[in-house]
Design a protein around this motif. Structure first.
Motif, PDB file in Angstrom:
ATOM      1  N   ASN A  98      68.398  18.621 -11.088  1.00  0.00           N
ATOM      2  CA  ASN A  98      69.432  18.112 -10.186  1.00  0.00           C
ATOM      3  C   ASN A  98      69.119  18.353  -8.717  1.00  0.00           C
ATOM      4  O   ASN A  98      69.360  17.478  -7.875  1.00  0.00           O
ATOM      5  CB  ASN A  98      70.779  18.750 -10.528  1.00  0.00           C
ATOM      6  CG  ASN A  98      71.250  18.407 -11.924  1.00  0.00           C
ATOM      7  OD1 ASN A  98      70.781  17.442 -12.514  1.00  0.00           O
ATOM      8  ND2 ASN A  98      72.167  19.192 -12.467  1.00  0.00           N
ATOM      9  N   ILE A  99      68.591  19.529  -8.394  1.00  0.00           N
ATOM     10  CA  ILE A  99      68.338  19.843  -6.986  1.00  0.00           C
ATOM     11  C   ILE A  99      67.259  18.941  -6.380  1.00  0.00           C
ATOM     12  O   ILE A  99      67.471  18.356  -5.305  1.00  0.00           O
ATOM     13  CB  ILE A  99      67.987  21.328  -6.806  1.00  0.00           C
ATOM     14  CG1 ILE A  99      69.214  22.193  -7.068  1.00  0.00           C
ATOM     15  CG2 ILE A  99      67.450  21.590  -5.408  1.00  0.00           C
ATOM     16  CD1 ILE A  99      70.379  21.953  -6.122  1.00  0.00           C
ATOM     17  N   PRO A 100      66.090  18.781  -7.010  1.00  0.00           N
ATOM     18  CA  PRO A 100      65.097  17.864  -6.423  1.00  0.00           C
ATOM     19  C   PRO A 100      65.631  16.446  -6.247  1.00  0.00           C
ATOM     20  O   PRO A 100      65.376  15.798  -5.229  1.00  0.00           O
ATOM     21  CB  PRO A 100      63.944  17.899  -7.433  1.00  0.00           C
ATOM     22  CG  PRO A 100      64.063  19.227  -8.088  1.00  0.00           C
ATOM     23  CD  PRO A 100      65.545  19.481  -8.193  1.00  0.00           C
ATOM     24  N   ALA A 101      66.386  15.961  -7.235  1.00  0.00           N
ATOM     25  CA  ALA A 101      66.947  14.609  -7.129  1.00  0.00           C
ATOM     26  C   ALA A 101      67.944  14.518  -5.979  1.00  0.00           C
ATOM     27  O   ALA A 101      67.949  13.542  -5.214  1.00  0.00           O
ATOM     28  CB  ALA A 101      67.622  14.225  -8.446  1.00  0.00           C
ATOM     29  N   GLU A 105      67.489  12.339  -2.341  1.00  0.00           N
ATOM     30  CA  GLU A 105      68.501  11.380  -1.897  1.00  0.00           C
ATOM     31  C   GLU A 105      68.972  11.694  -0.484  1.00  0.00           C
ATOM     32  O   GLU A 105      69.113  10.797   0.354  1.00  0.00           O
ATOM     33  CB  GLU A 105      69.682  11.412  -2.868  1.00  0.00           C
ATOM     34  CG  GLU A 105      70.755  10.387  -2.572  1.00  0.00           C
ATOM     35  CD  GLU A 105      71.868  10.416  -3.598  1.00  0.00           C
ATOM     36  OE1 GLU A 105      73.022  10.163  -3.216  1.00  0.00           O
ATOM     37  OE2 GLU A 105      71.581  10.697  -4.780  1.00  0.00           O
ATOM     38  N   LYS A 106      69.192  12.981  -0.197  1.00  0.00           N
ATOM     39  CA  LYS A 106      69.665  13.378   1.122  1.00  0.00           C
ATOM     40  C   LYS A 106      68.602  13.170   2.198  1.00  0.00           C
ATOM     41  O   LYS A 106      68.902  12.767   3.318  1.00  0.00           O
ATOM     42  CB  LYS A 106      70.093  14.848   1.097  1.00  0.00           C
ATOM     43  CG  LYS A 106      71.324  15.133   0.244  1.00  0.00           C
ATOM     44  CD  LYS A 106      72.567  14.498   0.832  1.00  0.00           C
ATOM     45  CE  LYS A 106      73.802  14.876   0.037  1.00  0.00           C
ATOM     46  NZ  LYS A 106      75.025  14.194   0.543  1.00  0.00           N
ATOM     47  N   VAL A 107      67.356  13.443   1.847  1.00  0.00           N
ATOM     48  CA  VAL A 107      66.268  13.299   2.814  1.00  0.00           C
ATOM     49  C   VAL A 107      66.081  11.837   3.210  1.00  0.00           C
ATOM     50  O   VAL A 107      65.722  11.525   4.350  1.00  0.00           O
ATOM     51  CB  VAL A 107      64.958  13.893   2.256  1.00  0.00           C
ATOM     52  CG1 VAL A 107      63.772  13.498   3.130  1.00  0.00           C
ATOM     53  CG2 VAL A 107      65.066  15.408   2.171  1.00  0.00           C
ATOM     54  N   SER A 238      58.700  15.036   1.868  1.00  0.00           N
ATOM     55  CA  SER A 238      59.801  15.999   1.978  1.00  0.00           C
ATOM     56  C   SER A 238      60.054  16.747   0.680  1.00  0.00           C
ATOM     57  O   SER A 238      61.101  17.351   0.492  1.00  0.00           O
ATOM     58  CB  SER A 238      61.083  15.272   2.408  1.00  0.00           C
ATOM     59  OG  SER A 238      61.356  14.196   1.529  1.00  0.00           O
ATOM     60  N   GLY A 239      59.093  16.691  -0.245  1.00  0.00           N
ATOM     61  CA  GLY A 239      59.279  17.341  -1.532  1.00  0.00           C
ATOM     62  C   GLY A 239      59.454  18.844  -1.439  1.00  0.00           C
ATOM     63  O   GLY A 239      59.958  19.476  -2.359  1.00  0.00           O
ATOM     64  N   MET A 240      59.025  19.416  -0.300  1.00  0.00           N
ATOM     65  CA  MET A 240      59.129  20.862  -0.123  1.00  0.00           C
ATOM     66  C   MET A 240      60.571  21.344  -0.168  1.00  0.00           C
ATOM     67  O   MET A 240      60.861  22.477  -0.591  1.00  0.00           O
ATOM     68  CB  MET A 240      58.494  21.217   1.230  1.00  0.00           C
ATOM     69  CG  MET A 240      58.316  22.695   1.498  1.00  0.00           C
ATOM     70  SD  MET A 240      57.196  23.455   0.336  1.00  0.00           S
ATOM     71  CE  MET A 240      58.221  24.790  -0.249  1.00  0.00           C
ATOM     72  N   TYR A 243      62.384  23.528  -3.158  1.00  0.00           N
ATOM     73  CA  TYR A 243      61.458  24.304  -3.969  1.00  0.00           C
ATOM     74  C   TYR A 243      61.443  25.774  -3.578  1.00  0.00           C
ATOM     75  O   TYR A 243      60.829  26.604  -4.240  1.00  0.00           O
ATOM     76  CB  TYR A 243      60.058  23.701  -3.896  1.00  0.00           C
ATOM     77  CG  TYR A 243      59.947  22.458  -4.752  1.00  0.00           C
ATOM     78  CD1 TYR A 243      59.288  22.482  -5.969  1.00  0.00           C
ATOM     79  CD2 TYR A 243      60.549  21.269  -4.363  1.00  0.00           C
ATOM     80  CE1 TYR A 243      59.217  21.361  -6.777  1.00  0.00           C
ATOM     81  CE2 TYR A 243      60.496  20.135  -5.162  1.00  0.00           C
ATOM     82  CZ  TYR A 243      59.827  20.192  -6.364  1.00  0.00           C
ATOM     83  OH  TYR A 243      59.773  19.078  -7.157  1.00  0.00           O
ATOM     84  N   THR A 244      62.129  26.092  -2.491  1.00  0.00           N
ATOM     85  CA  THR A 244      62.279  27.479  -2.069  1.00  0.00           C
ATOM     86  C   THR A 244      63.312  28.228  -2.909  1.00  0.00           C
ATOM     87  O   THR A 244      63.509  29.425  -2.717  1.00  0.00           O
ATOM     88  CB  THR A 244      62.701  27.519  -0.593  1.00  0.00           C
ATOM     89  OG1 THR A 244      63.793  26.603  -0.403  1.00  0.00           O
ATOM     90  CG2 THR A 244      61.547  27.104   0.316  1.00  0.00           C
ATOM     91  N   LEU A 245      63.958  27.560  -3.847  1.00  0.00           N
ATOM     92  CA  LEU A 245      64.934  28.219  -4.714  1.00  0.00           C
ATOM     93  C   LEU A 245      64.265  29.147  -5.729  1.00  0.00           C
ATOM     94  O   LEU A 245      64.896  30.072  -6.243  1.00  0.00           O
ATOM     95  CB  LEU A 245      65.781  27.178  -5.452  1.00  0.00           C
ATOM     96  CG  LEU A 245      66.676  26.312  -4.565  1.00  0.00           C
ATOM     97  CD1 LEU A 245      67.320  25.202  -5.389  1.00  0.00           C
ATOM     98  CD2 LEU A 245      67.756  27.146  -3.896  1.00  0.00           C
ATOM     99  N   LEU A 246      63.003  28.876  -6.043  1.00  0.00           N
ATOM    100  CA  LEU A 246      62.215  29.726  -6.947  1.00  0.00           C
ATOM    101  C   LEU A 246      62.929  30.016  -8.275  1.00  0.00           C
ATOM    102  O   LEU A 246      63.038  31.176  -8.706  1.00  0.00           O
ATOM    103  CB  LEU A 246      61.871  31.046  -6.243  1.00  0.00           C
ATOM    104  CG  LEU A 246      61.163  30.902  -4.888  1.00  0.00           C
ATOM    105  CD1 LEU A 246      61.054  32.254  -4.203  1.00  0.00           C
ATOM    106  CD2 LEU A 246      59.793  30.262  -5.058  1.00  0.00           C
ATOM    107  N   PRO A 247      63.397  28.989  -8.971  1.00  0.00           N
ATOM    108  CA  PRO A 247      64.190  29.211 -10.190  1.00  0.00           C
ATOM    109  C   PRO A 247      63.442  29.915 -11.304  1.00  0.00           C
ATOM    110  O   PRO A 247      64.056  30.626 -12.105  1.00  0.00           O
ATOM    111  CB  PRO A 247      64.608  27.799 -10.602  1.00  0.00           C
ATOM    112  CG  PRO A 247      63.562  26.899 -10.004  1.00  0.00           C
ATOM    113  CD  PRO A 247      63.206  27.547  -8.702  1.00  0.00           C
ATOM    114  N   ASP A 248      62.119  29.750 -11.380  1.00  0.00           N
ATOM    115  CA  ASP A 248      61.375  30.387 -12.473  1.00  0.00           C
ATOM    116  C   ASP A 248      61.568  31.903 -12.472  1.00  0.00           C
ATOM    117  O   ASP A 248      61.648  32.523 -13.544  1.00  0.00           O
ATOM    118  CB  ASP A 248      59.879  30.071 -12.359  1.00  0.00           C
ATOM    119  CG  ASP A 248      59.503  28.777 -13.062  1.00  0.00           C
ATOM    120  OD1 ASP A 248      60.403  27.956 -13.316  1.00  0.00           O
ATOM    121  OD2 ASP A 248      58.310  28.592 -13.362  1.00  0.00           O
TER     122      ASP A 248
END
Length: 303
Positions: A98-101, A105-107, A238-240, A243-248
Motif C-alpha cells: 500500500n505505501i509504495p502505491a 500516486e502522490k509523487v 521517486s521510488g526512494m 522505502y525508509t520505513l524499513l518494514p523488514d
C-alpha cells in the motif's frame, strides 16, 4: 540421509547453519520454507519477508540460481513457486504494497524538481544508518551516502565537478552490485540501542532500499547529464520515497502490526511533512537545513 531417529532440523536451525557454512542454496531454501509456513498460517507480512529473502539469495548468482531451480530428490525446485507466491502476496492489503502505491500516486502530483528534492530528503534519512552499517565488511558503500547527499544538494544549485559526478556514479554502481553480494545477505548486523540488532538484509524490504538509492542516483545523474547538454531531462525517479520505513526489520523482530510501530508512524509523519515542505515556497537554504537535520537522524531510534 537422516538417521532413523534423527530429528529433522527446523528452517530456523537450518538458516543459522547455512549462514555459518555460507551455503547460499540451503539458505534460500530455509527462507523459502519459513515463507511458505508463514503464508500457510496467514501471516502475510512474515511470508513477504522470508520469500523475498529467498528470492534475493537465489537470484544473487547464476550458480546458486541454477542449483536452487533444479528438481532434486530431497530438495525440490523452489524458484517458480516462490515467485508465484510473491506475486500472490502483492495483491494483499499490506503496508508492503500500500505505501509504495500511495507514494507513487502522490509523487505524480508533484513538479519534477519537487519530486527530486523529496527523494533527496528520503536518502538523507538513511545516512546515519548507512554509516553504522558501513563498518561491516563489504558494506562500505553505505558510508558514502553522506557525501552523496551533500553533492546532490549542491548540484541543484551549481555545477558539480567531473570528479564529483564520477564519485556519484561510482556509488550508484556500487549500490547496484551490493544487492548481489554476500555482505548484503550473509548475516551481518549492527546493534540497535534498546532493540534487537539490525541486519544488513533488513534493507531488502519492498524491493530493497539499496536498489531505490541506486535508482535515485542513476536518475539524478541522467538529469545532470541532460542539463549539461541542453536536453530535456527525464522524469525524476521517486521510488526512494517510502522505502525508509524499513518494514523488514520490524516484521523480523516481531514488533507487531506495522501501521502501529512507533518508528514507522514517525517516519510516515516525516514523509507527509516532506510532501508539504516541497510543495511550499521554499529556498535552497531551507532544503539544506532539513537535509542536515535528517543526516543526523537515528531512523531506528525511539519515536
Amino acid at each position: 540421509m537422516l538417521g532413523l531417529f534423527e530429528k529433522k532440523k527446523s528452517p530456523e536451525e537450518r538458516l543459522e547453519k547455512c549462514l555459518e557454512k555460507k551455503d547460499w542454496d540451503g539458505l534460500s531454501r530455509a527462507y523459502y520454507d519459513l515463507g511458505v509456513a508463514a503464508m500457510d498460517r496467514g501471516d502475510f507480512n512474515k511470508a513477504v519477508l522470508w520469500l523475498s529473502r529467498a528470492d534475493t539469495v537465489y537470484s544473487a548468482s547464476d550458480k546458486v540460481y541454477s542449483k536452487t531451480s533444479k528438481n532434486r530428490l530431497f530438495h525440490k525446485e523452489i524458484v517458480t513457486d516462490c515467485s508465484d507466491r510473491i506475486g500472490t502476496l502483492e495483491e494483499e492489503d499490506l503496508l508492503y504494497n500500500n505505501i509504495p502505491a500511495e507514494m507513487d500516486e502522490k509523487v505524480e502530483e508533484l513538479e519534477d524538481i519537487q519530486a527530486r528534492v523529496l527523494g533527496l530528503l528520503s536518502m538523507a534519512r538513511l545516512v546515519r544508518l548507512g554509516q553504522a552499517l558501513s563498518k561491516l565488511p563489504g558494506c562500505e558503500v553505505l558510508g558514502r551516502l553522506d557525501w552523496a547527499v551533500s553533492v546532490v544538494l549542491k548540484s541543484f544549485q551549481e555545477p558539480i565537478t567531473q570528479e564529483e559526478y564520477s564519485g556519484l556514479m561510482d556509488i550508484c554502481n556500487d549500490l547496484y552490485d551490493f544487492g548481489d553480494s554476500e555482505a548484503f545477505y550473509g548475516g551481518g548486523q549492527i546493534p540497535v540501542p534498546g532493540g534487537p540488532p539490525f541486519q544488513v538484509f533488513d534493507l531488502n524490504g519492498m524491493a530493497g532500499a539499496h536498489l531505490e538509492l541506486n535508482g535515485y542516483l542513476d536518475s539524478h545523474l541522467r538529469f545532470l547529464s541532460a542539463l549539461s547538454q541542453g536536453q530535456e531531462p527525464p522524469r525524476a525517479d521517486s521510488g526512494m520515497v517510502g522505502y525508509t520505513l524499513l518494514p523488514d526489520y520490524y516484521v523480523r523482530i516481531g514488533a507487531g502490526e506495522l501501521e502501529q510501530v512507533p518508528q514507522i508512524k514517525a517516519e510516515l509523519r516525516r514523509i507527509w511533512s516532506d510532501f508539504d515542505f516541497v510543495r511550499s515556497r521554499i529556498t535552497w537554504e531551507q532544503v539544506a537545513d532539513r537535509v542536515r537535520e535528517y543526516q543526523e537522524l537515528d531512523i531506528l531510534g525511539q519515536a
